[in-house]
Design a protein around this motif. Structure first.
Motif, PDB file in Angstrom:
ATOM      1  N   SER A  21       0.849  -1.198   0.000  1.00  0.00           N
ATOM      2  CA  SER A  21       0.000   0.000   0.000  1.00  0.00           C
ATOM      3  C   SER A  21       0.877   1.239   0.000  1.00  0.00           C
ATOM      4  O   SER A  21       2.005   1.232   0.500  1.00  0.00           O
ATOM      5  N   SER A  22       0.340   2.333  -0.546  1.00  0.00           N
ATOM      6  CA  SER A  22       1.080   3.596  -0.536  1.00  0.00           C
ATOM      7  C   SER A  22       1.227   4.120   0.881  1.00  0.00           C
ATOM      8  O   SER A  22       2.250   4.733   1.224  1.00  0.00           O
ATOM      9  N   ARG A  23       0.238   3.866   1.720  1.00  0.00           N
ATOM     10  CA  ARG A  23       0.328   4.282   3.125  1.00  0.00           C
ATOM     11  C   ARG A  23       1.505   3.597   3.811  1.00  0.00           C
ATOM     12  O   ARG A  23       2.254   4.227   4.574  1.00  0.00           O
ATOM     13  N   GLY A  24       1.682   2.313   3.517  1.00  0.00           N
ATOM     14  CA  GLY A  24       2.799   1.572   4.094  1.00  0.00           C
ATOM     15  C   GLY A  24       4.133   2.104   3.620  1.00  0.00           C
ATOM     16  O   GLY A  24       5.096   2.185   4.395  1.00  0.00           O
ATOM     17  N   THR A  25       4.197   2.483   2.343  1.00  0.00           N
ATOM     18  CA  THR A  25       5.441   3.038   1.802  1.00  0.00           C
ATOM     19  C   THR A  25       5.796   4.345   2.474  1.00  0.00           C
ATOM     20  O   THR A  25       6.955   4.586   2.838  1.00  0.00           O
ATOM     21  N   VAL A  26       4.804   5.197   2.670  1.00  0.00           N
ATOM     22  CA  VAL A  26       5.040   6.486   3.327  1.00  0.00           C
ATOM     23  C   VAL A  26       5.523   6.273   4.756  1.00  0.00           C
ATOM     24  O   VAL A  26       6.475   6.928   5.220  1.00  0.00           O
ATOM     25  N   ALA A  27       4.889   5.347   5.481  1.00  0.00           N
ATOM     26  CA  ALA A  27       5.291   5.080   6.861  1.00  0.00           C
ATOM     27  C   ALA A  27       6.711   4.527   6.915  1.00  0.00           C
ATOM     28  O   ALA A  27       7.502   4.892   7.794  1.00  0.00           O
ATOM     29  N   PHE A  28       7.052   3.653   5.963  1.00  0.00           N
ATOM     30  CA  PHE A  28       8.407   3.114   5.906  1.00  0.00           C
ATOM     31  C   PHE A  28       9.425   4.228   5.687  1.00  0.00           C
ATOM     32  O   PHE A  28      10.463   4.289   6.361  1.00  0.00           O
TER      33      PHE A  28
ATOM     34  N   GLU B  71      16.551 -14.209 -10.823  1.00  0.00           N
ATOM     35  CA  GLU B  71      15.613 -13.321 -11.523  1.00  0.00           C
ATOM     36  C   GLU B  71      16.335 -12.061 -11.977  1.00  0.00           C
ATOM     37  O   GLU B  71      17.056 -11.420 -11.213  1.00  0.00           O
ATOM     38  N   ARG B  72      16.141 -11.705 -13.246  1.00  0.00           N
ATOM     39  CA  ARG B  72      16.765 -10.514 -13.811  1.00  0.00           C
ATOM     40  C   ARG B  72      15.728  -9.728 -14.609  1.00  0.00           C
ATOM     41  O   ARG B  72      14.974 -10.316 -15.373  1.00  0.00           O
ATOM     42  N   PRO B  73      15.685  -8.418 -14.476  1.00  0.00           N
ATOM     43  CA  PRO B  73      16.466  -7.652 -13.495  1.00  0.00           C
ATOM     44  C   PRO B  73      15.998  -7.942 -12.078  1.00  0.00           C
ATOM     45  O   PRO B  73      14.838  -8.329 -11.862  1.00  0.00           O
ATOM     46  N   ILE B  74      16.896  -7.756 -11.108  1.00  0.00           N
ATOM     47  CA  ILE B  74      16.489  -7.915  -9.711  1.00  0.00           C
ATOM     48  C   ILE B  74      15.441  -6.851  -9.394  1.00  0.00           C
ATOM     49  O   ILE B  74      15.645  -5.667  -9.673  1.00  0.00           O
ATOM     50  N   PRO B  75      14.299  -7.252  -8.838  1.00  0.00           N
ATOM     51  CA  PRO B  75      13.269  -6.248  -8.527  1.00  0.00           C
ATOM     52  C   PRO B  75      13.754  -5.257  -7.473  1.00  0.00           C
ATOM     53  O   PRO B  75      14.487  -5.621  -6.549  1.00  0.00           O
ATOM     54  N   ILE B  76      13.349  -4.020  -7.634  1.00  0.00           N
ATOM     55  CA  ILE B  76      13.646  -2.967  -6.664  1.00  0.00           C
ATOM     56  C   ILE B  76      12.325  -2.353  -6.226  1.00  0.00           C
ATOM     57  O   ILE B  76      11.582  -1.811  -7.052  1.00  0.00           O
ATOM     58  N   ALA B  77      12.006  -2.470  -4.949  1.00  0.00           N
ATOM     59  CA  ALA B  77      10.744  -1.943  -4.435  1.00  0.00           C
ATOM     60  C   ALA B  77      10.694  -0.422  -4.601  1.00  0.00           C
ATOM     61  O   ALA B  77      11.728   0.256  -4.505  1.00  0.00           O
ATOM     62  N   PRO B  78       9.503   0.143  -4.842  1.00  0.00           N
ATOM     63  CA  PRO B  78       9.392   1.593  -5.078  1.00  0.00           C
ATOM     64  C   PRO B  78      10.008   2.445  -3.974  1.00  0.00           C
ATOM     65  O   PRO B  78      10.636   3.470  -4.245  1.00  0.00           O
ATOM     66  N   GLY B  79       9.852   2.032  -2.712  1.00  0.00           N
ATOM     67  CA  GLY B  79      10.397   2.818  -1.618  1.00  0.00           C
ATOM     68  C   GLY B  79      11.912   2.955  -1.672  1.00  0.00           C
ATOM     69  O   GLY B  79      12.469   3.950  -1.204  1.00  0.00           O
ATOM     70  N   MET B  80      12.582   1.950  -2.266  1.00  0.00           N
ATOM     71  CA  MET B  80      14.042   2.002  -2.361  1.00  0.00           C
ATOM     72  C   MET B  80      14.513   3.200  -3.177  1.00  0.00           C
ATOM     73  O   MET B  80      15.544   3.803  -2.873  1.00  0.00           O
ATOM     74  N   THR B  81      13.776   3.540  -4.203  1.00  0.00           N
ATOM     75  CA  THR B  81      14.215   4.625  -5.088  1.00  0.00           C
ATOM     76  C   THR B  81      14.065   5.994  -4.432  1.00  0.00           C
ATOM     77  O   THR B  81      14.628   6.979  -4.911  1.00  0.00           O
ATOM     78  N   ARG B  82      13.321   6.055  -3.346  1.00  0.00           N
ATOM     79  CA  ARG B  82      13.109   7.338  -2.654  1.00  0.00           C
ATOM     80  C   ARG B  82      13.977   7.494  -1.411  1.00  0.00           C
ATOM     81  O   ARG B  82      14.014   8.576  -0.815  1.00  0.00           O
ATOM     82  N   LEU B  83      14.685   6.439  -1.028  1.00  0.00           N
ATOM     83  CA  LEU B  83      15.477   6.509   0.189  1.00  0.00           C
ATOM     84  C   LEU B  83      16.573   7.568   0.113  1.00  0.00           C
ATOM     85  O   LEU B  83      16.893   8.212   1.111  1.00  0.00           O
ATOM     86  N   ALA B  84      17.159   7.724  -1.066  1.00  0.00           N
ATOM     87  CA  ALA B  84      18.209   8.730  -1.209  1.00  0.00           C
ATOM     88  C   ALA B  84      17.679  10.133  -0.918  1.00  0.00           C
ATOM     89  O   ALA B  84      18.422  11.001  -0.435  1.00  0.00           O
ATOM     90  N   GLU B  85      16.402  10.381  -1.199  1.00  0.00           N
ATOM     91  CA  GLU B  85      15.803  11.675  -0.913  1.00  0.00           C
ATOM     92  C   GLU B  85      15.649  11.882   0.593  1.00  0.00           C
ATOM     93  O   GLU B  85      15.736  13.005   1.089  1.00  0.00           O
ATOM     94  N   MET B  86      15.417  10.772   1.324  1.00  0.00           N
ATOM     95  CA  MET B  86      15.265  10.841   2.778  1.00  0.00           C
ATOM     96  C   MET B  86      16.619  11.015   3.466  1.00  0.00           C
ATOM     97  O   MET B  86      16.693  11.578   4.560  1.00  0.00           O
ATOM     98  N   ALA B  87      17.675  10.503   2.833  1.00  0.00           N
ATOM     99  CA  ALA B  87      19.011  10.529   3.450  1.00  0.00           C
ATOM    100  C   ALA B  87      20.053  10.873   2.393  1.00  0.00           C
ATOM    101  O   ALA B  87      20.789  10.001   1.925  1.00  0.00           O
ATOM    102  N   PRO B  88      20.140  12.137   1.991  1.00  0.00           N
ATOM    103  CA  PRO B  88      21.037  12.521   0.895  1.00  0.00           C
ATOM    104  C   PRO B  88      22.523  12.355   1.200  1.00  0.00           C
ATOM    105  O   PRO B  88      23.342  12.386   0.289  1.00  0.00           O
ATOM    106  N   GLY B  89      22.857  12.136   2.470  1.00  0.00           N
ATOM    107  CA  GLY B  89      24.256  11.931   2.818  1.00  0.00           C
ATOM    108  C   GLY B  89      24.640  10.476   2.997  1.00  0.00           C
ATOM    109  O   GLY B  89      25.780  10.170   3.351  1.00  0.00           O
TER     110      GLY B  89
END
Length: 260
Positions: A98-105, A133-151
């Motif tokens: 769920s998108s709610r779960g992604t936001v909370a994560f 499995e190729r490509p290795i799946p990447i969950a949507p939240g992973m792509t936003r983590l850099a925005e949460m922690a730019p350092g």
């Protein structure tokens, strides 16, 4: 708030180690794949997710290789409810699918990664996925983590569980080169997912090459498990060796092992 208890960590490291020795032949890390996690900045260790064993692998690797960097890791809330003790180990629950779960994560991850000593360990696919499995799946939240922690730095971790010449599987692991969050932030989210997947695939493909060799000398052994058939048959073999005046070796393949 994410809970942590050093007393619980010590106890469950002991229990996880004992459990692994009973059910795995060994935990081995590729000699080229020791973790390079830059100091002075938080880190995200992102792994593939081939097995139930992955959570055990996180604990074993953390305690042996990165003990001075506190571990935090997400788990599906429904699963964490079955293993409530893990809340004391730095594990926090997330609502999956769920998108709610992604936001909370992301909110929790942002809080964790504010401390430069912290490491967030995460299975990048967000679901179980065959390591081939190729490509290795990447969950949507992973792509936003850099925005949460730019350092932060993002470190790939490849996990594999092949069978070699014994009854029990090997737990094989390797870390890849860190990726600065700044490099990911220069990409759009789709390109970030591709970059993370490529780094994880390259690390896993190199690990697989070592796994195919079946050569324990390519690895350092972190945990050595019990070997041989076990049970009555192994007792019979041990007795036979004793009667012949020979040293008993329980292994099937008789390959030399590096001391853990």
């Amino acid at each position: 708030m994410v809970l942590r208890s050093e007393r619980h960590l010590d106890f469950f490291n002991f229990m996880f180690t004992r459990f692994t020795r009973k059910h795995m032949r060994a935990v081995r890390i590729a000699r080229w794949g020791l973790p390079e996690v830059p100091r002075g900045a938080p880190a995200v260790i992102f792994a593939n997710h081939p097995s139930w064993w992955d959570g055990v692998a996180f604990m074993l690797l953390y305690r042996r290789l990165l003990k001075d960097r506190p571990l935090f890791t997400p788990m599906a809330e429904w699963a964490l409810n079955k293993y409530a003790f893990m809340r004391r180990l730095g594990v926090f629950g997330i609502e999956t699918g769920s998108s709610r779960g992604t936001v909370a994560f992301l909110r929790t991850a942002e809080h964790v990664l504010k401390d430069p000593s912290h490491i967030l360990w995460i299975n990048a696919p967000g679901r179980f996925a065959d390591p081939r499995e190729r490509p290795i799946p990447i969950a949507p939240g992973m792509t936003r983590l850099a925005e949460m922690a730019p350092g932060a730095n993002f470190v790939p971790l490849a996990l594999d569980y092949p069978f070699w010449g014994e009854r029990k599987a090997e737990m094989l692991v390797a870390f890849g080169a860190p990726i600065p969050a700044a490099e990911l932030l220069a990409l759009d989210r789709d390109a970030r997912a591709a970059r993370l997947a490529a780094a994880l695939e390259a690390t896993h493909d190199r690990l697989v090459a070592d796994a195919i060799s079946r050569d324990p000398e390519r690895f350092d052994t972190l945990v050595q498990g019990r070997e041989g058939m076990g049970g009555v048959y192994q007792m019979w073999r041990r007795l036979g060796a004793l009667l012949r005046g020979q040293r008993f070796d329980p292994r099937h393949d008789n390959q030399p092992e590096r001391a853990p």
